[in-house]
Design a protein around this motif. Structure first.
Motif, PDB file in Angstrom:
ATOM      1  N   LEU A 131       0.639  -1.484  -0.022  1.00 15.56           N
ATOM      2  CA  LEU A 131      -0.076  -0.241   0.280  1.00 15.56           C
ATOM      3  C   LEU A 131       1.006   1.560   0.279  1.00 15.56           C
ATOM      4  CD1 LEU A 131      -3.250   0.906   0.159  1.00 15.56           C
ATOM      5  CD2 LEU A 131      -2.315   1.391   2.942  1.00 15.56           C
ATOM      6  N   ALA A 132       1.649   1.584   1.505  1.00 15.18           N
ATOM      7  CA  ALA A 132       3.074   2.296   0.899  1.00 15.18           C
ATOM      8  C   ALA A 132       3.588   2.328  -0.520  1.00 15.18           C
ATOM      9  CB  ALA A 132       3.905   1.989   1.922  1.00 15.18           C
ATOM     10  N   HIS A 133       3.937   1.810  -0.937  1.00 12.47           N
ATOM     11  CA  HIS A 133       4.431   1.705  -2.479  1.00 12.47           C
ATOM     12  C   HIS A 133       3.684   2.292  -3.916  1.00 12.47           C
ATOM     13  CE1 HIS A 133       8.477   0.979  -1.899  1.00 12.47           C
ATOM     14  NE2 HIS A 133       8.302  -0.276  -1.094  1.00 12.47           N
ATOM     15  N   HIS A 134       1.991   1.590  -3.151  1.00  7.84           N
ATOM     16  CA  HIS A 134       0.929   2.058  -4.245  1.00  7.84           C
ATOM     17  C   HIS A 134       0.873   3.148  -4.109  1.00  7.84           C
ATOM     18  CE1 HIS A 134      -3.024   2.033  -6.500  1.00  7.84           C
ATOM     19  NE2 HIS A 134      -3.775   1.646  -4.983  1.00  7.84           N
ATOM     20  N   LEU A 135       0.729   4.322  -2.845  1.00  6.12           N
ATOM     21  CA  LEU A 135       0.576   5.839  -2.498  1.00  6.12           C
ATOM     22  C   LEU A 135       1.805   6.092  -3.110  1.00  6.12           C
ATOM     23  CD1 LEU A 135      -1.527   5.000   0.339  1.00  6.12           C
ATOM     24  CD2 LEU A 135      -2.597   5.333  -1.275  1.00  6.12           C
ATOM     25  N   HIS A 136       2.856   6.040  -3.006  1.00  5.90           N
ATOM     26  CA  HIS A 136       4.267   7.084  -3.457  1.00  5.90           C
ATOM     27  C   HIS A 136       3.969   6.660  -4.628  1.00  5.90           C
ATOM     28  CE1 HIS A 136       5.919   7.385   0.012  1.00  5.90           C
ATOM     29  NE2 HIS A 136       6.075   6.646   0.406  1.00  5.90           N
ATOM     30  N   ALA A 137       3.816   5.625  -4.882  1.00  2.26           N
ATOM     31  CA  ALA A 137       4.212   5.758  -7.183  1.00  2.26           C
ATOM     32  C   ALA A 137       2.511   6.495  -7.766  1.00  2.26           C
ATOM     33  CB  ALA A 137       4.505   4.131  -7.396  1.00  2.26           C
ATOM     34  N   GLU A 138       2.755   6.724  -9.321  1.00  5.01           N
ATOM     35  CA  GLU A 138       1.992   7.199 -10.096  1.00  5.01           C
ATOM     36  C   GLU A 138       1.266   6.074 -10.763  1.00  5.01           C
ATOM     37  OE1 GLU A 138       0.479   9.819 -10.603  1.00  5.01           O
ATOM     38  OE2 GLU A 138       1.659  11.141  -8.939  1.00  5.01           O
TER      39      GLU A 138
END
Length: 293
Positions: A131-138
């Motif tokens: 979820l963290a990477h999902h929210l960080h990345a476009e």
């Protein structure tokens, strides 16, 4: 996220960090200062406008508009902070629900169920990391650690990864039920935590994908710009060249509030004041492993 002592005044005053607005606004402040000096030079030495000129009465307009611009900036900063705090509450809920799910599974699973325990040790913290990477990345991408994860071979990196990880968790819980490892009432007890993962993801996506309306942001920037650009015309007559630092400081204050609001309205970015999601994901992993061991 920056950790600091809110009672240390001298550190705040004399310290300049990466996120400080003075660094970002320095070119604009310099341009405003040059512009104000040019206006003051023209009025005082070229045009030689008298002190009783009507231009000096422009301050009346600034006095009236100062209340309007203050209300707009208060609304802007409050809205941005509400978004930041809402993101923090959602990640706080994710931490608590991950712990609760691990505690409930620990009490329901026997120590002979080592395979199931090992699976949940990896998959529950992995949801927070994904979820963290999902929210960080476009564009959504999966960043796993160096260990092998055979239970995640079915993941399709071109699809919504948090949903896929949540699906694997629910599938394994349902498998426990069909195998008789947990009972029906225990399945109902686990349902709240299982459902909360997707709810938290949706709430974070709502914050991430819905910025403040474009027309409002554009109007506020234009308002600040034209408000500051008209200040030198009256200030130069009453303050002389002292108007240069005064106008520059006014611009710094107004533009800084807008700059701060822009930074914190997206709490899932990479700025210094954004949420430390990776750190919280690591804490979730540490706690879940401790509980299920």
């Amino acid at each position: 996220m920056i950790t600091y002592n809110p009672k240390d005044w001298f550190t705040f005053i004399f310290r300049f960090h990466k996120a400080d607005t003075l660094r970002k606004l320095a070119p604009l402040i310099f341009g405003i200062s040059v512009y104000c000096w040019v206006i003051a030079f023209l009025e005082l030495h070229v045009l030689k406008i008298p002190d009783n000129s009507h231009i000096k009465q422009i301050t009346v307009m600034h006095t009236l508009l100062s209340f309007v611009i203050s209300m707009l900036l208060v609304f802007r900063t409050n809205t941005a902070y509400d978004r930041w705090w809402e993101g923090r509450k959602q990640w706080g809920s994710l931490v608590n629900n991950s712990r609760n799910l691990a505690i409930k599974l620990h009490s329901m699973l026997g120590y002979e169920d080592a395979a199931h325990r090992s699976f949940f040790k990896k998959i529950i913290p992995m949801y927070a990391s994904v979820l963290a990477h999902h929210l960080h990345a476009e564009s959504t991408r999966l960043a796993l650690d160096e260990q092998e994860h055979p239970e995640l071979r079915e993941l399709n990196t071109s699809q919504h990864l948090p949903n896929q990880v949540a699906k694997l968790i629910i599938q394994r819980v349902n498998k426990l039920y069909t195998e008789g490892k947990i009972k029906g009432d225990q399945l109902i007890i686990l349902n709240n935590e299982l459902q909360s993962f997707t709810d938290i993801c949706g709430a974070c996506e709502r914050i991430k994908n819905t910025p403040i309306p474009y027309s409002y942001s554009v109007f506020l920037k234009k308002f600040i710009f034209f408000y500051v650009m008209t200040l030198p015309f009256s200030f130069a007559l009453s303050l002389g060249y002292l108007a240069v630092p005064v106008v520059a400081f006014i611009f710094y204050v107004l533009a800084s509030l807008e700059e701060i609001a822009e930074e914190i309205e997206d709490p899932f970015g990479g700025d210094e004041n954004d949420l430390p999601m990776n750190k919280m994901a690591q804490n979730i992993k540490k706690h879940v492993v401790e509980i299920l061991s």
